[in-house]
Design a protein around this motif. Sequence first.
Motif, short mmCIF file in Angstrom:
data_model
loop_
_atom_site.label_atom_id
_atom_site.label_comp_id
_atom_site.label_asym_id
_atom_site.label_seq_id
_atom_site.Cartn_x
_atom_site.Cartn_y
_atom_site.Cartn_z
N THR A 48 -8.75 7.50 4.01
CA THR A 48 -8.68 6.63 2.82
C THR A 48 -7.27 6.54 2.27
O THR A 48 -7.03 5.77 1.33
CB THR A 48 -9.61 7.13 1.71
OG1 THR A 48 -9.12 8.39 1.20
CG2 THR A 48 -11.04 7.29 2.19
N ARG A 49 -6.34 7.30 2.81
CA ARG A 49 -4.99 7.31 2.26
C ARG A 49 -3.94 7.16 3.35
O ARG A 49 -2.90 7.83 3.34
CB ARG A 49 -4.77 8.57 1.41
CG ARG A 49 -5.19 9.87 2.06
CD ARG A 49 -5.27 10.99 1.03
NE ARG A 49 -5.51 12.28 1.65
CZ ARG A 49 -5.95 13.35 0.98
NH1 ARG A 49 -6.19 13.27 -0.31
NH2 ARG A 49 -6.13 14.51 1.61
N VAL A 153 5.55 -7.73 5.63
CA VAL A 153 4.12 -7.80 5.33
C VAL A 153 3.52 -6.41 5.49
O VAL A 153 3.64 -5.80 6.56
CB VAL A 153 3.41 -8.78 6.28
CG1 VAL A 153 1.95 -8.94 5.88
CG2 VAL A 153 4.12 -10.13 6.31
N GLY A 154 2.87 -5.90 4.44
CA GLY A 154 2.26 -4.58 4.53
C GLY A 154 1.12 -4.43 3.55
O GLY A 154 0.87 -5.30 2.72
N ASP A 155 0.43 -3.30 3.66
CA ASP A 155 -0.78 -3.09 2.85
C ASP A 155 -0.62 -2.01 1.80
O ASP A 155 -1.55 -1.75 1.04
CB ASP A 155 -1.94 -2.69 3.78
CG ASP A 155 -1.68 -1.33 4.42
OD1 ASP A 155 -2.19 -0.31 3.94
OD2 ASP A 155 -0.93 -1.28 5.42
N THR A 175 -5.80 -4.86 2.45
CA THR A 175 -6.70 -4.36 3.48
C THR A 175 -6.58 -2.87 3.70
O THR A 175 -7.26 -2.30 4.56
CB THR A 175 -6.41 -5.08 4.82
OG1 THR A 175 -5.01 -5.05 5.09
CG2 THR A 175 -6.86 -6.54 4.75
N GLY A 176 -5.70 -2.21 2.94
CA GLY A 176 -5.49 -0.78 3.09
C GLY A 176 -5.94 -0.02 1.86
O GLY A 176 -6.83 -0.45 1.13
N PRO A 177 -5.30 1.11 1.58
CA PRO A 177 -5.72 1.96 0.47
C PRO A 177 -5.34 1.45 -0.91
O PRO A 177 -5.81 1.98 -1.91
CB PRO A 177 -5.03 3.29 0.76
CG PRO A 177 -3.81 2.91 1.55
CD PRO A 177 -4.23 1.73 2.38
N CYS A 178 -4.47 0.44 -0.98
CA CYS A 178 -4.00 -0.08 -2.27
C CYS A 178 -4.62 -1.44 -2.53
O CYS A 178 -4.56 -2.33 -1.68
CB CYS A 178 -2.47 -0.21 -2.26
SG CYS A 178 -1.60 1.33 -1.87
N ASP A 179 -5.21 -1.60 -3.72
CA ASP A 179 -5.82 -2.89 -4.03
C ASP A 179 -4.77 -3.87 -4.54
O ASP A 179 -3.59 -3.53 -4.71
CB ASP A 179 -6.98 -2.74 -5.03
CG ASP A 179 -6.56 -2.22 -6.41
OD1 ASP A 179 -5.38 -2.39 -6.79
OD2 ASP A 179 -7.41 -1.65 -7.10
N GLY A 180 -5.21 -5.11 -4.76
CA GLY A 180 -4.28 -6.16 -5.16
C GLY A 180 -3.52 -5.84 -6.43
O GLY A 180 -2.32 -6.13 -6.53
#
Length: 211
Positions: A48-49, A153-155, A175-180
Amino acid sequence: MTPTPAPALTIGFDLDMTLIDSRPGIHACYLALAERTGTYIDADLAVTRLGPPLVEELVNWFPPEEVAAMADLYREMYPSIAIAATPAMAGAREAMDAVRAAGGRTMVVTAKYEPNAKLHLAHLGIEPDVVVGDLWAERKAEALREYGAGVYVGDHVGDVRGARTAGALSVAVATGPCDGDELRAAGADVVLDDLSAFPAWLAAYREAPRA
């Protein structure tokens, strides 16, 4: 001899949770490492991280003096466990194709161990022009600057920091552990739900007048 000018458009991409869904492979590799060493690792929590370097996760499970050796062992085990288990993210191939169709150059800049990053891309048939591994957060700017990337570009918020340090436009995908919201708060210039939205964004970006 006059050097060949760089393409007008060079776009960098992160790897884990941007181009590939590395959770299944990494989860399996952590479980294998736990079995091999007899050390408990909460693989569900670890995936998750994703984003920071491997050693930043391993310090949660191993004494500091063992982390370097455990990182080497993990990387040795990784190809036979994680590569085949890892799919491409939705829109990953189409995003790369969109850059090429625009006459641009693609690069991958990742914190992942570079040989394993290349194995992932080869397995999935994703062929960036440049792959640079072992760089995280602000240090990603080293490669982005070297190759003249105008967009990264990254998540992860670390990817946003890398883009901003390089003076590149930060395009984030949630799409990763950090939301918008986290990505925007970190300074992302653009936040997309996933890479499926990237080709349309790129077309609009190229058409927009420049200051």
